[in-house]
Scaffold this motif. Structure first.
Motif, PDB file in Angstrom:
ATOM      1  N   TRP A  31       0.825  -1.211   0.000  1.00  0.00           N
ATOM      2  CA  TRP A  31       0.000   0.000   0.000  1.00  0.00           C
ATOM      3  C   TRP A  31       0.857   1.258   0.000  1.00  0.00           C
ATOM      4  CZ3 TRP A  31      -4.613   0.674  -1.559  1.00  0.00           C
ATOM      5  CH2 TRP A  31      -5.627  -0.271  -1.348  1.00  0.00           C
ATOM      6  N   ILE A  32       1.858   1.282   0.862  1.00  0.00           N
ATOM      7  CA  ILE A  32       2.707   2.465   0.962  1.00  0.00           C
ATOM      8  C   ILE A  32       3.457   2.700  -0.346  1.00  0.00           C
ATOM      9  CG2 ILE A  32       4.755   3.425   2.103  1.00  0.00           C
ATOM     10  CD1 ILE A  32       3.791   2.108   4.680  1.00  0.00           C
ATOM     11  N   GLY A  33       3.953   1.617  -0.940  1.00  0.00           N
ATOM     12  CA  GLY A  33       4.669   1.750  -2.205  1.00  0.00           C
ATOM     13  C   GLY A  33       3.787   2.288  -3.315  1.00  0.00           C
ATOM     14  N   LEU A  34       2.552   1.791  -3.391  1.00  0.00           N
ATOM     15  CA  LEU A  34       1.641   2.224  -4.452  1.00  0.00           C
ATOM     16  C   LEU A  34       1.143   3.651  -4.229  1.00  0.00           C
ATOM     17  CD1 LEU A  34      -0.520  -1.005  -4.948  1.00  0.00           C
ATOM     18  CD2 LEU A  34       1.186  -0.080  -6.524  1.00  0.00           C
ATOM     19  N   LEU A  35       0.693   3.951  -3.023  1.00  0.00           N
ATOM     20  CA  LEU A  35       0.055   5.243  -2.777  1.00  0.00           C
ATOM     21  C   LEU A  35       1.047   6.383  -2.611  1.00  0.00           C
ATOM     22  CD1 LEU A  35      -2.803   4.081  -0.395  1.00  0.00           C
ATOM     23  CD2 LEU A  35      -2.981   4.697  -2.803  1.00  0.00           C
ATOM     24  N   SER A  36       2.283   6.069  -2.251  1.00  0.00           N
ATOM     25  CA  SER A  36       3.283   7.129  -2.147  1.00  0.00           C
ATOM     26  C   SER A  36       3.629   7.705  -3.508  1.00  0.00           C
ATOM     27  CB  SER A  36       4.552   6.593  -1.475  1.00  0.00           C
ATOM     28  OG  SER A  36       5.120   5.545  -2.243  1.00  0.00           O
ATOM     29  N   GLN A  37       3.289   6.970  -4.578  1.00  0.00           N
ATOM     30  CA  GLN A  37       3.513   7.466  -5.933  1.00  0.00           C
ATOM     31  C   GLN A  37       2.307   8.227  -6.479  1.00  0.00           C
ATOM     32  OE1 GLN A  37       6.579   7.019  -7.198  1.00  0.00           O
ATOM     33  NE2 GLN A  37       7.023   5.954  -5.262  1.00  0.00           N
ATOM     34  N   ALA A  38       1.259   8.350  -5.655  1.00  0.00           N
ATOM     35  CA  ALA A  38       0.029   9.015  -6.119  1.00  0.00           C
ATOM     36  C   ALA A  38      -0.438  10.037  -5.104  1.00  0.00           C
ATOM     37  CB  ALA A  38      -1.059   7.976  -6.373  1.00  0.00           C
ATOM     38  N   ARG A  39       0.443  10.933  -4.708  1.00  0.00           N
ATOM     39  CA  ARG A  39       0.135  11.913  -3.673  1.00  0.00           C
ATOM     40  C   ARG A  39      -0.804  13.024  -4.154  1.00  0.00           C
ATOM     41  NH1 ARG A  39       3.000  11.516   0.959  1.00  0.00           N
ATOM     42  NH2 ARG A  39       4.737  10.051   0.978  1.00  0.00           N
ATOM     43  N   ASN A  40      -1.090  13.066  -5.461  1.00  0.00           N
ATOM     44  CA  ASN A  40      -2.029  14.069  -5.962  1.00  0.00           C
ATOM     45  C   ASN A  40      -3.480  13.627  -5.830  1.00  0.00           C
ATOM     46  OD1 ASN A  40      -1.575  12.025  -7.849  1.00  0.00           O
ATOM     47  ND2 ASN A  40      -2.079  13.332  -9.587  1.00  0.00           N
ATOM     48  N   LEU A  41      -3.702  12.432  -5.281  1.00  0.00           N
ATOM     49  CA  LEU A  41      -5.075  11.965  -5.062  1.00  0.00           C
ATOM     50  C   LEU A  41      -5.718  12.757  -3.939  1.00  0.00           C
ATOM     51  CD1 LEU A  41      -4.650   8.080  -5.250  1.00  0.00           C
ATOM     52  CD2 LEU A  41      -5.682   9.560  -6.980  1.00  0.00           C
ATOM     53  N   ASP A  42      -7.059  12.816  -3.966  1.00  0.00           N
ATOM     54  CA  ASP A  42      -7.803  13.476  -2.895  1.00  0.00           C
ATOM     55  C   ASP A  42      -7.953  12.494  -1.741  1.00  0.00           C
ATOM     56  OD1 ASP A  42      -9.422  14.933  -1.267  1.00  0.00           O
ATOM     57  OD2 ASP A  42     -11.157  14.969  -2.613  1.00  0.00           O
ATOM     58  N   PHE A  43      -6.998  12.506  -0.812  1.00  0.00           N
ATOM     59  CA  PHE A  43      -7.023  11.546   0.285  1.00  0.00           C
ATOM     60  C   PHE A  43      -8.138  11.827   1.282  1.00  0.00           C
ATOM     61  CE2 PHE A  43      -2.590  10.836  -1.095  1.00  0.00           C
ATOM     62  CZ  PHE A  43      -2.653   9.464  -1.260  1.00  0.00           C
ATOM     63  N   GLY A  44      -8.748  13.011   1.205  1.00  0.00           N
ATOM     64  CA  GLY A  44      -9.887  13.288   2.057  1.00  0.00           C
ATOM     65  C   GLY A  44     -11.037  12.337   1.775  1.00  0.00           C
ATOM     66  N   VAL A  45     -11.118  11.867   0.525  1.00  0.00           N
ATOM     67  CA  VAL A  45     -12.146  10.905   0.120  1.00  0.00           C
ATOM     68  C   VAL A  45     -11.592   9.491   0.112  1.00  0.00           C
ATOM     69  CG1 VAL A  45     -13.683  10.196  -1.750  1.00  0.00           C
ATOM     70  CG2 VAL A  45     -13.384  12.633  -1.237  1.00  0.00           C
ATOM     71  N   ILE A  46     -10.397   9.332  -0.448  1.00  0.00           N
ATOM     72  CA  ILE A  46      -9.835   8.008  -0.687  1.00  0.00           C
ATOM     73  C   ILE A  46      -9.349   7.324   0.586  1.00  0.00           C
ATOM     74  CG2 ILE A  46      -8.015   6.735  -1.874  1.00  0.00           C
ATOM     75  CD1 ILE A  46     -10.203   7.748  -3.709  1.00  0.00           C
ATOM     76  N   LEU A  47      -8.684   8.064   1.475  1.00  0.00           N
ATOM     77  CA  LEU A  47      -8.035   7.444   2.625  1.00  0.00           C
ATOM     78  C   LEU A  47      -8.999   6.717   3.563  1.00  0.00           C
ATOM     79  CD1 LEU A  47      -5.208   7.013   3.701  1.00  0.00           C
ATOM     80  CD2 LEU A  47      -5.461   9.084   5.081  1.00  0.00           C
ATOM     81  N   PRO A  48     -10.132   7.340   3.976  1.00  0.00           N
ATOM     82  CA  PRO A  48     -11.061   6.588   4.838  1.00  0.00           C
ATOM     83  C   PRO A  48     -11.576   5.312   4.183  1.00  0.00           C
ATOM     84  CG  PRO A  48     -11.576   8.932   4.884  1.00  0.00           C
ATOM     85  CD  PRO A  48     -10.589   8.731   3.779  1.00  0.00           C
ATOM     86  N   ILE A  49     -11.867   5.385   2.893  1.00  0.00           N
ATOM     87  CA  ILE A  49     -12.334   4.194   2.175  1.00  0.00           C
ATOM     88  C   ILE A  49     -11.238   3.138   2.137  1.00  0.00           C
ATOM     89  CG2 ILE A  49     -13.108   3.304  -0.058  1.00  0.00           C
ATOM     90  CD1 ILE A  49     -14.350   6.031  -0.595  1.00  0.00           C
ATOM     91  N   MET A  50     -10.019   3.577   1.856  1.00  0.00           N
ATOM     92  CA  MET A  50      -8.903   2.648   1.716  1.00  0.00           C
ATOM     93  C   MET A  50      -8.637   1.884   3.007  1.00  0.00           C
ATOM     94  SD  MET A  50      -4.921   3.358   1.022  1.00  0.00           S
ATOM     95  CE  MET A  50      -4.711   3.452   2.806  1.00  0.00           C
ATOM     96  N   VAL A  51      -8.598   2.606   4.136  1.00  0.00           N
ATOM     97  CA  VAL A  51      -8.304   1.917   5.392  1.00  0.00           C
ATOM     98  C   VAL A  51      -9.460   1.006   5.812  1.00  0.00           C
ATOM     99  CG1 VAL A  51      -6.664   3.651   6.191  1.00  0.00           C
ATOM    100  CG2 VAL A  51      -9.063   3.884   6.804  1.00  0.00           C
ATOM    101  N   LEU A  52     -10.698   1.405   5.505  1.00  0.00           N
ATOM    102  CA  LEU A  52     -11.833   0.543   5.819  1.00  0.00           C
ATOM    103  C   LEU A  52     -11.751  -0.756   5.020  1.00  0.00           C
ATOM    104  CD1 LEU A  52     -14.563   0.452   7.450  1.00  0.00           C
ATOM    105  CD2 LEU A  52     -15.668   1.127   5.313  1.00  0.00           C
ATOM    106  N   MET A  53     -11.385  -0.646   3.739  1.00  0.00           N
ATOM    107  CA  MET A  53     -11.239  -1.834   2.904  1.00  0.00           C
ATOM    108  C   MET A  53     -10.036  -2.666   3.339  1.00  0.00           C
ATOM    109  SD  MET A  53     -13.705  -1.822   0.666  1.00  0.00           S
ATOM    110  CE  MET A  53     -13.103  -2.902  -0.620  1.00  0.00           C
ATOM    111  N   ASN A  54      -8.962  -1.993   3.741  1.00  0.00           N
ATOM    112  CA  ASN A  54      -7.747  -2.706   4.131  1.00  0.00           C
ATOM    113  C   ASN A  54      -7.946  -3.499   5.417  1.00  0.00           C
ATOM    114  OD1 ASN A  54      -4.900  -3.242   3.593  1.00  0.00           O
ATOM    115  ND2 ASN A  54      -4.517  -2.082   5.461  1.00  0.00           N
TER     116      ASN A  54
END
Length: 235
Positions: A31-54
């Motif tokens: 996860w860290i390897g993939l998402l550290s290359q996509a820091r322009n994403l809107d993590f305000g939306v993506i991050l809560p969803i991502m951790v819930l799925m993870n």
């Protein structure tokens, strides 16, 4: 208390021996390897969803795997005739798997956001969601005796548990989504990134605790029916 402490120690050793911690480290690095290359994403939306799925792997499926492993090895039968109570068995799983999941996902958030998040709702949301997922993992796997017979039915349950992400993505925003048990902890996870109204805080904590109460009650019944009385689906 001594029985619970002994069970906690045994569960940690069981999880370590079966490679659960290595699996978590692998997923964390991925996860860290993939998402550290996509820091322009809107993590305000993506991050809560991502951790819930993870959380699903480290709680829902880990709980099911532990239960089916203990059934297959016969160790669960030995625990049944011991003084260990069903509540202590379930609480130990919730604590050990929940702690592992919280540490894993907080690590992901720290790498992606640094300290730019509110830790209180993040930890609360992760802990409550992990507890629900763990108990739901037990409930869905209790009637099975092997991973082969459990795996495909579990996908249907998993899809139902993931429905709240539709609201976060704006696909289905009807108010009935607030009745879903995982919508409440997801709301707390969102509160770690952006401010929420006071009623959403009450809903996030209160509604999750209500569902946890139901999950504990159903888990006790499932433990007696499918573990003690040994009803269910055979391999």
């Amino acid at each position: 208390m001594k029985r619970l402490v002994a069970t906690l120690r045994m569960d940690v050793l069981l999880q370590f021996r079966n490679g659960f911690y290595y699996a978590v480290l692998f997923v964390l690095a991925l996860w860290i390897g993939l998402l550290s290359q996509a820091r322009n994403l809107d993590f305000g939306v993506i991050l809560p969803i991502m951790v819930l799925m993870n959380l699903i792997l480290g709680t829902f499926y880990f709980m099911a795997a532990l239960l089916l492993l203990e059934k297959g090895e016969g160790t669960l039968e030995a625990q049944i005739v011991s003084p260990l109570r069903s509540d202590e068995y379930l609480l130990s799983k919730v604590i050990t798997l929940g702690a592992l999941a919280v540490v894993e996902n907080i690590s992901i958030v720290l790498v992606l956001r640094g300290l730019n998040f509110n830790p209180l709702p993040m930890i609360a949301g992760l802990a409550l969601a992990a507890a629900l997922y763990t108990l739901f993992g037990f409930l869905t796997a209790a009637s099975y005796d092997s991973i082969n017979t459990y795996f495909f039915p579990s996908i249907g349950w998993l899809l139902l548990l993931c429905l709240p992400i539709l609201r976060s993505l704006g696909i289905f925003t009807h108010w009935t989504m607030y009745l879903h048990p995982l919508q409440a902890p997801l709301t707390l996870l969102q509160a770690a990134i952006e401010p929420l109204a006071w009623w959403q805080w009450i809903y996030g904590v209160g509604y999750t605790l209500i569902w946890l109460g139901f999950a504990v009650m159903w888990s006790r019944h499932a433990f007696k029916r499918f573990v003690v009385l040994k009803e269910g689906v055979k391999a």
